[in-house]
Design a protein around this motif. Structure first.
Motif, PDB file in Angstrom:
ATOM      1  N   UNK A  65      -4.677  16.666   5.051  1.00 24.70           N
ATOM      2  CA  UNK A  65      -3.610  15.934   4.385  1.00 24.70           C
ATOM      3  C   UNK A  65      -2.302  16.194   5.121  1.00 24.70           C
ATOM      4  N   UNK A  66      -1.666  15.125   5.586  1.00 22.43           N
ATOM      5  CA  UNK A  66      -0.317  15.240   6.129  1.00 22.43           C
ATOM      6  C   UNK A  66       0.534  14.129   5.524  1.00 22.43           C
ATOM      7  N   UNK A  67       1.693  13.876   6.099  1.00 24.88           N
ATOM      8  CA  UNK A  67       2.589  12.890   5.498  1.00 24.88           C
ATOM      9  C   UNK A  67       2.155  11.451   5.746  1.00 24.88           C
ATOM     10  N   UNK A  68       1.073  11.266   6.528  1.00 15.78           N
ATOM     11  CA  UNK A  68       0.619   9.919   6.842  1.00 15.78           C
ATOM     12  C   UNK A  68      -0.763   9.593   6.284  1.00 15.78           C
ATOM     13  N   UNK A  69      -1.642  10.588   6.225  1.00 18.85           N
ATOM     14  CA  UNK A  69      -3.023  10.319   5.832  1.00 18.85           C
ATOM     15  C   UNK A  69      -3.563  11.403   4.907  1.00 18.85           C
ATOM     16  N   UNK A  70      -4.626  11.029   4.196  1.00 23.67           N
ATOM     17  CA  UNK A  70      -5.472  11.967   3.475  1.00 23.67           C
ATOM     18  C   UNK A  70      -6.898  11.654   3.908  1.00 23.67           C
ATOM     19  N   UNK A  71      -7.457  12.530   4.719  1.00 25.42           N
ATOM     20  CA  UNK A  71      -8.737  12.261   5.367  1.00 25.42           C
ATOM     21  C   UNK A  71      -9.810  13.250   4.956  1.00 25.42           C
ATOM     22  N   UNK A  72     -11.054  12.757   4.868  1.00 23.61           N
ATOM     23  CA  UNK A  72     -12.231  13.612   4.784  1.00 23.61           C
ATOM     24  C   UNK A  72     -13.215  13.160   5.858  1.00 23.61           C
ATOM     25  N   UNK A  73     -14.347  13.840   5.910  1.00 27.17           N
ATOM     26  CA  UNK A  73     -15.398  13.670   6.924  1.00 27.17           C
ATOM     27  C   UNK A  73     -14.975  14.418   8.192  1.00 27.17           C
ATOM     28  N   UNK A  74     -15.765  15.408   8.552  1.00 25.01           N
ATOM     29  CA  UNK A  74     -15.373  16.362   9.594  1.00 25.01           C
ATOM     30  C   UNK A  74     -15.055  15.712  10.930  1.00 25.01           C
ATOM     31  N   UNK A  75     -15.868  14.727  11.355  1.00 23.30           N
ATOM     32  CA  UNK A  75     -15.629  14.103  12.660  1.00 23.30           C
ATOM     33  C   UNK A  75     -14.364  13.245  12.634  1.00 23.30           C
ATOM     34  N   UNK A  76     -14.115  12.565  11.510  1.00 22.96           N
ATOM     35  CA  UNK A  76     -12.905  11.755  11.391  1.00 22.96           C
ATOM     36  C   UNK A  76     -11.666  12.634  11.445  1.00 22.96           C
ATOM     37  N   UNK A  77     -11.711  13.761  10.744  1.00 21.30           N
ATOM     38  CA  UNK A  77     -10.587  14.691  10.752  1.00 21.30           C
ATOM     39  C   UNK A  77     -10.359  15.224  12.163  1.00 21.30           C
ATOM     40  N   UNK A  78     -11.425  15.634  12.821  1.00 19.09           N
ATOM     41  CA  UNK A  78     -11.332  16.233  14.153  1.00 19.09           C
ATOM     42  C   UNK A  78     -10.717  15.248  15.153  1.00 19.09           C
ATOM     43  N   UNK A  79     -11.196  14.029  15.148  1.00 14.98           N
ATOM     44  CA  UNK A  79     -10.684  13.039  16.102  1.00 14.98           C
ATOM     45  C   UNK A  79      -9.244  12.638  15.771  1.00 14.98           C
TER      46      UNK A  79
END
Length: 216
Positions: A65-79
């Motif tokens: 979570x940052x000021x632009x996105x809220x992401x899950x899924x390990x590969x999506x976060x990593x990339x």
């Protein structure tokens, strides 16, 4: 702007490549680690208390979570972390990017095999060292005399590949004795000045949860 947050269990698992990458890039973030209660009562798991309150589209961990996105899924976060905070670590052209995706998928299969081996309730008859020997031979040949996974330049792929190999070595410290190329690769990564101390500091962090048959 609030500090970004990486959330995951208090283990290496699927989050450690992100932690290594962020450390290397000098990103100031909160490394939120959740306690894993384990069986028979999972109600003490810290993650379950907040899972559906963070505004995640697909509540899961690891999350970012940052000021632009809220992401899950390990590969999506990593990339995302690589593209956003370390664009110089992305492959230079499409052929190299395709190779990176290929090796990342290959490494993911290796990690999945280790996870399955570690969590299965009955130990397989064939040791994982033997079962995966052909694949590690292939990986060793692929890296060959390269400085890094894709050549002479370090890319975000190396942070993922290193962690996968690290987890095998943590399972068996002698795992890479038959693969000197891979042992050299591990040593080279661990000599990166930005990471040397952090790698030492996180040596006691377990690879998998307490529910695994083998905890290391």
């Amino acid at each position: 702007m609030s500090k970004p947050v990486l959330g995951y269990w208090n283990i290496r698992g699927f989050a450690q490549p992100n932690r290594l990458l962020l450390k290397y890039l000098g990103v100031d973030y909160e490394d939120k680690r959740y306690y894993h209660g384990g069986p028979p009562d999972y109600s003490n798991d810290d993650w379950l208390q907040v899972k559906f309150s963070l505004g995640l589209d697909f509540p899961n961990i690891p999350y970012w979570i940052d000021d632009k996105v809220k992401l899950t899924e390990s590969r999506a976060v990593f990339r995302y972390l690589a593209r956003t905070y370390g664009p110089k670590l992305t492959p230079e052209n499409e052929p190299l990017q395709a190779k990176s995706d290929m090796v990342e998928g290959f490494a993911s299969d290796l990690q999945s095999a280790l996870i399955q081996y570690s969590y299965t309730k009955v130990a397989p008859e064939e040791p994982i060292e033997n079962a995966l020997a052909p694949r590690f031979e292939q990986l060793s040949n692929f890296i060959g005399s390269n400085e890094w996974a894709l050549g002479d330049k370090i890319t975000y792929l190396d942070f993922y590949l290193y962690e996968v190999l690290y987890q095998f070595r943590k399972y068996n410290p002698d795992f890479f004795v038959p693969y000197p190329t891979l042992a050299k690769y591990l040593a080279k990564f661990e000599a990166i000045p930005q990471l040397t101390e952090y790698i030492k500091e996180t040596e006691d962090l377990k690879c998998f949860s307490p529910t695994a048959r083998i905890v290391f």
